[in-house]
Design an enzyme around this catalytic site. Structure first.
Site, short mmCIF file in Angstrom:
data_model
loop_
_atom_site.label_atom_id
_atom_site.label_comp_id
_atom_site.label_asym_id
_atom_site.label_seq_id
_atom_site.Cartn_x
_atom_site.Cartn_y
_atom_site.Cartn_z
N LYS A 124 19.31 14.31 64.34
CA LYS A 124 19.39 13.08 63.56
C LYS A 124 20.74 12.92 62.91
O LYS A 124 21.27 13.89 62.35
CB LYS A 124 18.32 13.09 62.48
CG LYS A 124 16.94 13.00 63.03
CD LYS A 124 15.93 13.00 61.92
CE LYS A 124 14.56 12.72 62.51
NZ LYS A 124 13.54 12.59 61.50
C1 LIG Z 1 10.45 14.72 59.60
C2 LIG Z 1 10.87 13.87 60.71
O1 LIG Z 1 11.44 14.36 61.67
C3 LIG Z 1 10.59 12.46 60.57
C4 LIG Z 1 11.11 11.52 61.64
O2 LIG Z 1 10.98 11.72 62.86
O3 LIG Z 1 11.71 10.53 61.23
#
Ligand SMILES: CC(=O)CC(=O)O
Length: 260
Positions: A124
Site C-alpha cells: 500500500k
Molecule cells: C488492514 C487492511 O489491509 C485494510 C485494507 O485492505 O484496506
C-alpha cells in the site's frame, strides 16, 4: 514471552497492543468490519512481458494476462472510518490453484495503509483515489500528488446481476495473495519475505452490476499504475458488499525455502 509477562512495565503495552507508536498506535487492532463497500472493478488484458515482470515465483501468471484494477469506496469501516482504496492485481496460479496477486495499492488514509503494510504485507502507498457517480457514470480516478494518473468509467448499475450473487460472492473469495517484504535494521538483509494469503470473513454480496468499461492510465515515474498497459478491456463490474478483515496466513516463506 513468560519473562516478559512477569516483568517490566514496558512490556505491558507490548502484550496489550504491539503496534507503533506506543503513545498512540497508528491503527486499531482488528478485526475491521467493512459495511456497504462500493467497488468498481475493471478487468483487462495486459502484455505477457509486463505481467511476468510483477509476478514473483512460485506464482505463475494465469492464461490470458488478466489484470484487474479496482476502486473501493469503504463507506463504513470499524476502527478506520471511511476511506478509498485502489488495488491492482494479476490473475495467477499457486500450486495449481487460481489466486489473485495484489502487486500495488493506493489509499487516501494513513491508518489502513500502515495496518495493511505492517500486518499483512499489502503493497500500500499513499495516493488520492476517488470513486464517484458523475451524471450516469461511475467514475474512478487516481491522482498522485495532485497529478491524475488513472481514469476508469462505466455506466452506473446498468446490467443487474442479481441472479448471479451466489456465484459472484464465491468469486470475491478467490484466494488473495500479497508479498510481505521487510528489510532488517541493517537496511540490507531481508528480514521477512513471505507470500501471505489475506483472509476474508463474513463476505456478503448485496448487489452486483455489469456493463462496458473504459480505462485510461498515464505513465508516471512515482506512481507506476500504467506499468501494466491495457491491451483491451475485458469486463466492468460494480459490487456492493460487506466483509471483515483481520489476519492472514503465510503460504510461502522465501527465507525458509532458501535455508532448506
Ligand atoms: C488492514 C487492511 O489491509 C485494510 C485494507 O485492505 O484496506
Amino acid at each position: 514471552m513468560d519473562n516478559m509477562k512477569n516483568n517490566s512495565s514496558t512490556t505491558d503495552w507490548f502484550l496489550q497492543y504491539p503496534v507503533m507508536s506506543t503513545l498512540r498506535p497508528s491503527y486499531p487492532r482488528g478485526p475491521w468490519h467493512y459495511k456497504d463497500m462500493h467497488q468498481l472493478i475493471v478487468t483487462y488484458e495486459s502484455t505477457a512481458e509486463a505481467v511476468r515482470a510483477v509476478v514473483p515465483r512460485p506464482l505463475e501468471p494465469a492464461e490470458g494476462n488478466r489484470v484487474t484494477i479496482e476502486w473501493r469506496n469503504m463507506t463504513e469501516v470499524s476502527g478506520f472510518g471511511p476511506y478509498v482504496e485502489i488495488g491492482h492485481s494479476v490473475a495467477c496460479t499457486f500450486e495449481g490453484k487460481p489466486v489473485i496477486y495484489v502487486f500495488q495499492a493506493f489509499l487516501n488514509s494513513e491508518s489502513p495503509t500502515l495496518a495493511g503494510r505492517e500486518i499483512l504485507g499489502f503493497p500500500k502507498r499513499h495516493g488520492e483515489p476517488e470513486l464517484k457517480t458523475i451524471r450516469e457514470t461511475l467514475t474512478g480516478t487516481l491522482c498522485y500528488g495532485g497529478t491524475q494518473v488513472a481514469l476508469a468509467t462505466m455506466p452506473y448499475r446498468a446490467v443487474d446481476l442479481s441472479d448471479r450473487l451466489t456465484e459472484i460472492e464465491q468469486e470475491l473469495q478467490t484466494t488473495q495473495l500479497v508479498l510481505k517484504l521487510l528489510p532488517d535494521v541493517d537496511n540490507h538483509t531481508p528480514k521477512v519475505a513471505q507470500l501471505v494469503k489475506v483472509n476474508l470473513y463474513d463476505v456478503h454480496l448485496k448487489g452486483a452490476w455489469a456493463g462496458p468499461a473504459e480505462l485510461f492510465m498515464i505513465p508516471h515515474a512515482g506512481c507506476p499504475v500504467a506499468a501494466l498497459p491495457v491491451v483491451r478491456v475485458l469486463e466492468g463490474r460494480q459490487h456492493l458488499w460487506d466483509m471483515t478483515l483481520s489476519d492472514g496466513e503465510v503460504v510461502y516463506d522465501y527465507l525458509e525455502a532458501e535455508r532448506r
